[in-house]
Design a protein around this motif. Structure first.
Motif, mmCIF file in Angstrom:
data_model
loop_
_atom_site.group_PDB
_atom_site.id
_atom_site.type_symbol
_atom_site.label_atom_id
_atom_site.label_comp_id
_atom_site.label_asym_id
_atom_site.label_seq_id
_atom_site.Cartn_x
_atom_site.Cartn_y
_atom_site.Cartn_z
ATOM 1 N N LYS A 10 0.810 -1.230 0.000
ATOM 2 C CA LYS A 10 0.000 0.000 0.000
ATOM 3 C C LYS A 10 0.841 1.278 0.000
ATOM 4 O O LYS A 10 0.367 2.347 0.379
ATOM 5 C CB LYS A 10 -0.989 0.012 1.164
ATOM 6 N N GLY A 11 2.104 1.161 -0.420
ATOM 7 C CA GLY A 11 2.964 2.329 -0.471
ATOM 8 C C GLY A 11 3.646 2.498 -1.813
ATOM 9 O O GLY A 11 3.926 1.524 -2.504
ATOM 10 N N ILE A 12 3.905 3.747 -2.168
ATOM 11 C CA ILE A 12 4.731 4.043 -3.336
ATOM 12 C C ILE A 12 6.171 3.972 -2.858
ATOM 13 O O ILE A 12 6.575 4.714 -1.970
ATOM 14 C CB ILE A 12 4.419 5.435 -3.918
ATOM 15 N N GLU A 13 6.931 3.063 -3.419
ATOM 16 C CA GLU A 13 8.329 2.876 -3.037
ATOM 17 C C GLU A 13 9.280 3.632 -3.952
ATOM 18 O O GLU A 13 10.398 3.950 -3.562
ATOM 19 C CB GLU A 13 8.679 1.385 -3.032
ATOM 20 N N MET A 14 8.839 3.884 -5.178
ATOM 21 C CA MET A 14 9.675 4.612 -6.138
ATOM 22 C C MET A 14 8.795 5.196 -7.228
ATOM 23 O O MET A 14 7.834 4.581 -7.660
ATOM 24 C CB MET A 14 10.762 3.709 -6.724
ATOM 25 N N LEU A 15 9.132 6.410 -7.620
ATOM 26 C CA LEU A 15 8.486 7.087 -8.745
ATOM 27 C C LEU A 15 9.548 7.961 -9.378
ATOM 28 O O LEU A 15 10.065 8.878 -8.734
ATOM 29 C CB LEU A 15 7.304 7.942 -8.266
ATOM 30 N N PHE A 16 9.890 7.640 -10.613
ATOM 31 C CA PHE A 16 10.943 8.384 -11.305
ATOM 32 C C PHE A 16 10.533 8.648 -12.743
ATOM 33 O O PHE A 16 9.962 7.775 -13.403
ATOM 34 C CB PHE A 16 12.268 7.607 -11.264
ATOM 35 N N LEU A 17 10.838 9.844 -13.213
ATOM 36 C CA LEU A 17 10.537 10.239 -14.585
ATOM 37 C C LEU A 17 11.816 10.653 -15.282
ATOM 38 O O LEU A 17 12.683 11.284 -14.669
ATOM 39 C CB LEU A 17 9.568 11.422 -14.598
ATOM 40 N N ALA A 18 11.902 10.318 -16.559
ATOM 41 C CA ALA A 18 13.010 10.827 -17.358
ATOM 42 C C ALA A 18 12.907 12.352 -17.328
ATOM 43 O O ALA A 18 11.808 12.903 -17.507
ATOM 44 C CB ALA A 18 12.922 10.296 -18.787
ATOM 45 N N PRO A 19 14.006 13.048 -17.053
ATOM 46 C CA PRO A 19 13.945 14.511 -16.882
ATOM 47 C C PRO A 19 13.244 15.248 -18.016
ATOM 48 O O PRO A 19 12.500 16.197 -17.765
ATOM 49 C CB PRO A 19 15.416 14.911 -16.773
ATOM 50 N N GLU A 20 13.445 14.793 -19.236
ATOM 51 C CA GLU A 20 12.845 15.503 -20.372
ATOM 52 C C GLU A 20 11.331 15.315 -20.456
ATOM 53 O O GLU A 20 10.654 15.972 -21.250
ATOM 54 C CB GLU A 20 13.520 15.097 -21.691
ATOM 55 N N TYR A 21 10.763 14.425 -19.632
ATOM 56 C CA TYR A 21 9.316 14.186 -19.639
ATOM 57 C C TYR A 21 8.626 14.722 -18.383
ATOM 58 O O TYR A 21 7.426 14.527 -18.216
ATOM 59 C CB TYR A 21 9.018 12.692 -19.816
ATOM 60 N N ARG A 22 9.365 15.393 -17.517
ATOM 61 C CA ARG A 22 8.750 15.966 -16.317
ATOM 62 C C ARG A 22 7.808 17.097 -16.703
ATOM 63 O O ARG A 22 7.989 17.756 -17.722
ATOM 64 C CB ARG A 22 9.842 16.487 -15.374
ATOM 65 N N GLY A 23 6.778 17.306 -15.891
ATOM 66 C CA GLY A 23 5.837 18.395 -16.128
ATOM 67 C C GLY A 23 4.797 18.109 -17.189
ATOM 68 O O GLY A 23 4.101 19.022 -17.632
ATOM 69 N N GLN A 24 4.664 16.844 -17.588
ATOM 70 C CA GLN A 24 3.705 16.494 -18.633
ATOM 71 C C GLN A 24 2.540 15.659 -18.114
ATOM 72 O O GLN A 24 1.774 15.101 -18.895
ATOM 73 C CB GLN A 24 4.423 15.764 -19.772
#
Length: 155
Positions: free
Chosen positions: A71-85
């Motif tokens: 029931k937890g988010i252990e990791m969330l990562f985005l490629a930098p060029e796709y942040r804010g989308q």
């Protein structure tokens, strides 16, 4: 429309690249030694310990991923060029619906993540002076506000 995909072991090399690029773009408080320490742990242990889902660009490149357990988010990562989308939002909303997510831990020094999770409806409920491996990176333990309210309203 952002589509979510299951992750297989053959995706791990691309995931670890997204992880490293994302950490370098957002975790300025980490030292090179920390990145070198965490990278094999994530690749060889942590990926296998969570339910992984990812998003992909039209060309099939992984743009972001989320890992959930207990029931937890252990990791969330985005490629930098796709942040804010909106990719992070879609991944978190999916995880809440699919894995009944109610909590996440955030590095106190990662103000962008703290702001993001606050905007997504999480609230800080506790603080630890060190991370889960005993490193001197304070952790903020967050819980979904509606889960906190539900707990309070229970007799």
């Amino acid at each position: 429309m952002i589509e979510i995909f299951k992750v297989s072991k053959c995706d791990y090399p691309e995931l670890i690249k997204v992880w490293e690029d994302s950490v370098r773009a957002t975790h300025h408080f980490l030292k090179e030694d920390d990145i070198a320490y965490f990278k094999p742990l994530i690749l060889n242990t942590y990926f296998d310990a969570v339910h992984l889902r990812c998003t992909k660009a039209e060309n099939g490149k992984i743009t972001g991923f989320i890992g959930c357990a207990d029931k937890g988010i252990e990791m969330l990562f985005l490629a930098p060029e796709y942040r804010g989308q909106g990719i992070g939002k879609v991944l978190v909303e999916f995880a809440i619906a699919e894995f009944d997510i109610e909590k996440v831990d955030v590095n106190e020094d990662n103000e962008q993540a703290l702001g993001f999770y606050t905007k997504m409806g999480f609230k800080v409920v506790e603080r630890s002076e060190k991370d889960g491996l005993g490193k001197p990176y304070p952790i903020l333990h967050m819980k979904l506000k509606n889960k906190i309210d539900h707990e309070i309203s229970q007799p």
